[in-house]
Design a protein around this motif. Structure first.
Motif, PDB file in Angstrom:
ATOM      1  N   MET A 163      40.581  20.259  44.669  1.00  0.00           N
ATOM      2  CA  MET A 163      39.497  21.319  44.164  1.00  0.00           C
ATOM      3  C   MET A 163      39.220  21.202  42.708  1.00  0.00           C
ATOM      4  O   MET A 163      40.082  20.769  42.046  1.00  0.00           O
ATOM      5  CB  MET A 163      39.915  22.893  44.588  1.00  0.00           C
ATOM      6  N   HIS A 164      37.961  21.359  42.684  1.00  0.00           N
ATOM      7  CA  HIS A 164      37.495  21.254  41.168  1.00  0.00           C
ATOM      8  C   HIS A 164      36.766  22.580  40.650  1.00  0.00           C
ATOM      9  O   HIS A 164      36.398  23.469  41.529  1.00  0.00           O
ATOM     10  CB  HIS A 164      36.700  19.895  40.814  1.00  0.00           C
ATOM     11  N   TRP A 165      36.173  22.731  39.560  1.00  0.00           N
ATOM     12  CA  TRP A 165      35.584  23.889  39.208  1.00  0.00           C
ATOM     13  C   TRP A 165      34.477  24.450  39.794  1.00  0.00           C
ATOM     14  O   TRP A 165      34.149  25.632  40.060  1.00  0.00           O
ATOM     15  CB  TRP A 165      35.554  23.891  37.524  1.00  0.00           C
ATOM     16  N   ASP A 166      33.725  23.185  40.471  1.00  0.00           N
ATOM     17  CA  ASP A 166      32.416  23.571  41.121  1.00  0.00           C
ATOM     18  C   ASP A 166      32.634  23.787  42.628  1.00  0.00           C
ATOM     19  O   ASP A 166      31.570  23.993  43.122  1.00  0.00           O
ATOM     20  CB  ASP A 166      31.412  22.126  40.807  1.00  0.00           C
ATOM     21  N   ASP A 167      33.669  23.763  42.892  1.00  0.00           N
ATOM     22  CA  ASP A 167      34.072  24.016  44.518  1.00  0.00           C
ATOM     23  C   ASP A 167      34.313  25.689  44.668  1.00  0.00           C
ATOM     24  O   ASP A 167      35.490  25.687  45.055  1.00  0.00           O
ATOM     25  CB  ASP A 167      35.333  23.165  44.911  1.00  0.00           C
ATOM     26  N   THR A 168      33.558  26.306  44.322  1.00  0.00           N
ATOM     27  CA  THR A 168      33.464  27.642  44.028  1.00  0.00           C
ATOM     28  C   THR A 168      33.911  28.302  45.185  1.00  0.00           C
ATOM     29  O   THR A 168      34.930  28.983  45.459  1.00  0.00           O
ATOM     30  CB  THR A 168      32.073  28.239  43.885  1.00  0.00           C
ATOM     31  N   MET A 169      33.427  28.095  46.421  1.00  0.00           N
ATOM     32  CA  MET A 169      33.810  28.779  47.580  1.00  0.00           C
ATOM     33  C   MET A 169      35.206  28.225  48.151  1.00  0.00           C
ATOM     34  O   MET A 169      35.908  29.007  48.755  1.00  0.00           O
ATOM     35  CB  MET A 169      32.934  28.674  48.888  1.00  0.00           C
ATOM     36  N   ASP A 170      35.655  27.035  48.042  1.00  0.00           N
ATOM     37  CA  ASP A 170      36.897  26.403  48.303  1.00  0.00           C
ATOM     38  C   ASP A 170      38.010  27.147  47.456  1.00  0.00           C
ATOM     39  O   ASP A 170      39.015  27.838  47.999  1.00  0.00           O
ATOM     40  CB  ASP A 170      36.963  25.098  48.124  1.00  0.00           C
ATOM     41  N   ILE A 171      37.750  27.535  46.325  1.00  0.00           N
ATOM     42  CA  ILE A 171      38.576  28.310  45.184  1.00  0.00           C
ATOM     43  C   ILE A 171      38.616  29.816  45.771  1.00  0.00           C
ATOM     44  O   ILE A 171      39.855  30.270  45.738  1.00  0.00           O
ATOM     45  CB  ILE A 171      38.162  28.305  43.962  1.00  0.00           C
ATOM     46  N   VAL A 172      37.387  30.405  46.181  1.00  0.00           N
ATOM     47  CA  VAL A 172      37.439  31.964  46.730  1.00  0.00           C
ATOM     48  C   VAL A 172      38.384  31.976  47.692  1.00  0.00           C
ATOM     49  O   VAL A 172      39.260  32.948  48.022  1.00  0.00           O
ATOM     50  CB  VAL A 172      36.210  32.116  46.825  1.00  0.00           C
ATOM     51  N   PHE A 173      38.037  30.880  48.822  1.00  0.00           N
ATOM     52  CA  PHE A 173      39.003  31.248  49.972  1.00  0.00           C
ATOM     53  C   PHE A 173      40.480  30.990  49.626  1.00  0.00           C
ATOM     54  O   PHE A 173      41.384  31.519  50.293  1.00  0.00           O
ATOM     55  CB  PHE A 173      38.595  29.966  51.124  1.00  0.00           C
ATOM     56  N   ALA A 174      40.747  29.798  48.932  1.00  0.00           N
ATOM     57  CA  ALA A 174      42.215  29.709  48.387  1.00  0.00           C
ATOM     58  C   ALA A 174      42.744  31.145  47.357  1.00  0.00           C
ATOM     59  O   ALA A 174      43.855  31.292  47.873  1.00  0.00           O
ATOM     60  CB  ALA A 174      42.448  28.573  47.712  1.00  0.00           C
ATOM     61  N   LEU A 175      41.930  31.528  46.775  1.00  0.00           N
ATOM     62  CA  LEU A 175      42.534  32.703  46.115  1.00  0.00           C
ATOM     63  C   LEU A 175      42.655  33.910  46.861  1.00  0.00           C
ATOM     64  O   LEU A 175      43.618  34.698  46.720  1.00  0.00           O
ATOM     65  CB  LEU A 175      41.497  33.111  44.813  1.00  0.00           C
ATOM     66  N   ASP A 176      41.827  33.740  47.809  1.00  0.00           N
ATOM     67  CA  ASP A 176      41.858  35.292  48.688  1.00  0.00           C
ATOM     68  C   ASP A 176      43.103  35.330  49.531  1.00  0.00           C
ATOM     69  O   ASP A 176      43.766  36.068  49.755  1.00  0.00           O
ATOM     70  CB  ASP A 176      40.709  35.517  49.562  1.00  0.00           C
ATOM     71  N   GLU A 177      43.461  33.745  50.032  1.00  0.00           N
ATOM     72  CA  GLU A 177      44.798  33.711  50.568  1.00  0.00           C
ATOM     73  C   GLU A 177      46.048  34.051  49.809  1.00  0.00           C
ATOM     74  O   GLU A 177      47.084  34.288  50.279  1.00  0.00           O
ATOM     75  CB  GLU A 177      44.675  32.467  51.274  1.00  0.00           C
ATOM     76  N   ALA A 178      45.821  33.431  48.663  1.00  0.00           N
ATOM     77  CA  ALA A 178      47.221  33.648  47.754  1.00  0.00           C
ATOM     78  C   ALA A 178      47.322  35.027  47.215  1.00  0.00           C
ATOM     79  O   ALA A 178      48.164  35.611  46.835  1.00  0.00           O
ATOM     80  CB  ALA A 178      47.057  32.662  46.538  1.00  0.00           C
ATOM     81  N   HIS A 179      46.197  35.642  46.957  1.00  0.00           N
ATOM     82  CA  HIS A 179      46.176  37.036  46.364  1.00  0.00           C
ATOM     83  C   HIS A 179      45.315  38.124  47.110  1.00  0.00           C
ATOM     84  O   HIS A 179      44.244  38.721  46.689  1.00  0.00           O
ATOM     85  CB  HIS A 179      45.697  36.902  45.146  1.00  0.00           C
ATOM     86  N   PRO A 180      45.840  38.284  48.326  1.00  0.00           N
ATOM     87  CA  PRO A 180      45.055  39.166  49.328  1.00  0.00           C
ATOM     88  C   PRO A 180      44.719  40.557  48.892  1.00  0.00           C
ATOM     89  O   PRO A 180      44.187  41.376  49.168  1.00  0.00           O
ATOM     90  CB  PRO A 180      45.729  39.186  50.608  1.00  0.00           C
ATOM     91  N   ASP A 181      45.717  41.180  48.092  1.00  0.00           N
ATOM     92  CA  ASP A 181      45.768  42.365  47.727  1.00  0.00           C
ATOM     93  C   ASP A 181      45.254  42.490  45.990  1.00  0.00           C
ATOM     94  O   ASP A 181      45.109  43.587  45.569  1.00  0.00           O
ATOM     95  CB  ASP A 181      47.279  43.185  47.510  1.00  0.00           C
ATOM     96  N   ALA A 182      44.526  41.542  45.470  1.00  0.00           N
ATOM     97  CA  ALA A 182      44.057  41.511  44.288  1.00  0.00           C
ATOM     98  C   ALA A 182      42.921  42.491  44.192  1.00  0.00           C
ATOM     99  O   ALA A 182      42.075  42.549  45.120  1.00  0.00           O
ATOM    100  CB  ALA A 182      43.559  40.028  43.829  1.00  0.00           C
ATOM    101  N   ASP A 183      43.089  43.339  43.092  1.00  0.00           N
ATOM    102  CA  ASP A 183      41.566  44.037  42.627  1.00  0.00           C
ATOM    103  C   ASP A 183      40.748  43.044  41.964  1.00  0.00           C
ATOM    104  O   ASP A 183      40.588  42.988  40.617  1.00  0.00           O
ATOM    105  CB  ASP A 183      41.975  45.251  41.833  1.00  0.00           C
ATOM    106  N   VAL A 184      39.758  42.420  42.773  1.00  0.00           N
ATOM    107  CA  VAL A 184      38.839  41.316  42.171  1.00  0.00           C
ATOM    108  C   VAL A 184      38.081  41.853  41.178  1.00  0.00           C
ATOM    109  O   VAL A 184      37.784  41.286  40.208  1.00  0.00           O
ATOM    110  CB  VAL A 184      38.142  40.524  43.171  1.00  0.00           C
ATOM    111  N   GLN A 185      37.694  43.100  41.326  1.00  0.00           N
ATOM    112  CA  GLN A 185      36.537  43.674  40.390  1.00  0.00           C
ATOM    113  C   GLN A 185      37.209  43.741  38.855  1.00  0.00           C
ATOM    114  O   GLN A 185      36.446  43.888  38.003  1.00  0.00           O
ATOM    115  CB  GLN A 185      36.131  44.769  40.786  1.00  0.00           C
ATOM    116  N   LEU A 186      38.467  44.222  38.900  1.00  0.00           N
ATOM    117  CA  LEU A 186      39.127  44.585  37.667  1.00  0.00           C
ATOM    118  C   LEU A 186      39.920  43.273  37.014  1.00  0.00           C
ATOM    119  O   LEU A 186      40.686  43.492  35.971  1.00  0.00           O
ATOM    120  CB  LEU A 186      40.110  45.763  37.763  1.00  0.00           C
ATOM    121  N   LEU A 187      39.720  42.174  37.701  1.00  0.00           N
ATOM    122  CA  LEU A 187      40.432  41.173  37.335  1.00  0.00           C
ATOM    123  C   LEU A 187      40.101  40.357  36.386  1.00  0.00           C
ATOM    124  O   LEU A 187      38.913  40.217  36.005  1.00  0.00           O
ATOM    125  CB  LEU A 187      40.498  40.010  38.401  1.00  0.00           C
TER     126      LEU A 187
END
Length: 64
Positions: free
Chosen positions: A1-25
């Motif tokens: 993944m690279h910086w411009d792979d936004t959705m791939d990053i999003v899916f990976a982050l959501d899997e790795a941090h399912p309880d993250a408060d994304v709005q306050l991150l």
């Protein structure tokens, strides 16, 4: 993944941090989490506030 792979990053982050408060991150935490992803293979210095904001907004949209 690279910086411009936004959705791939999003899916990976959501899997790795399912309880993250994304709005306050904080961008510093978001940056660290992205760089720590197993499939991330880009220069950590190539990110910008705009790139991190786009990833954060896409992550918020994906959660809705």
């Amino acid at each position: 993944m690279h910086w411009d792979d936004t959705m791939d990053i999003v899916f990976a982050l959501d899997e790795a941090h399912p309880d993250a408060d994304v709005q306050l991150l904080r961008f510093t935490d978001l940056h660290r989490w992205i760089v720590e992803l197993a499939d991330f293979d880009d220069d950590p210095e190539k990110s910008s506030e705009g790139v991190l904001e786009a990833i954060q907004m896409a992550w918020l949209a994906e959660r809705d």
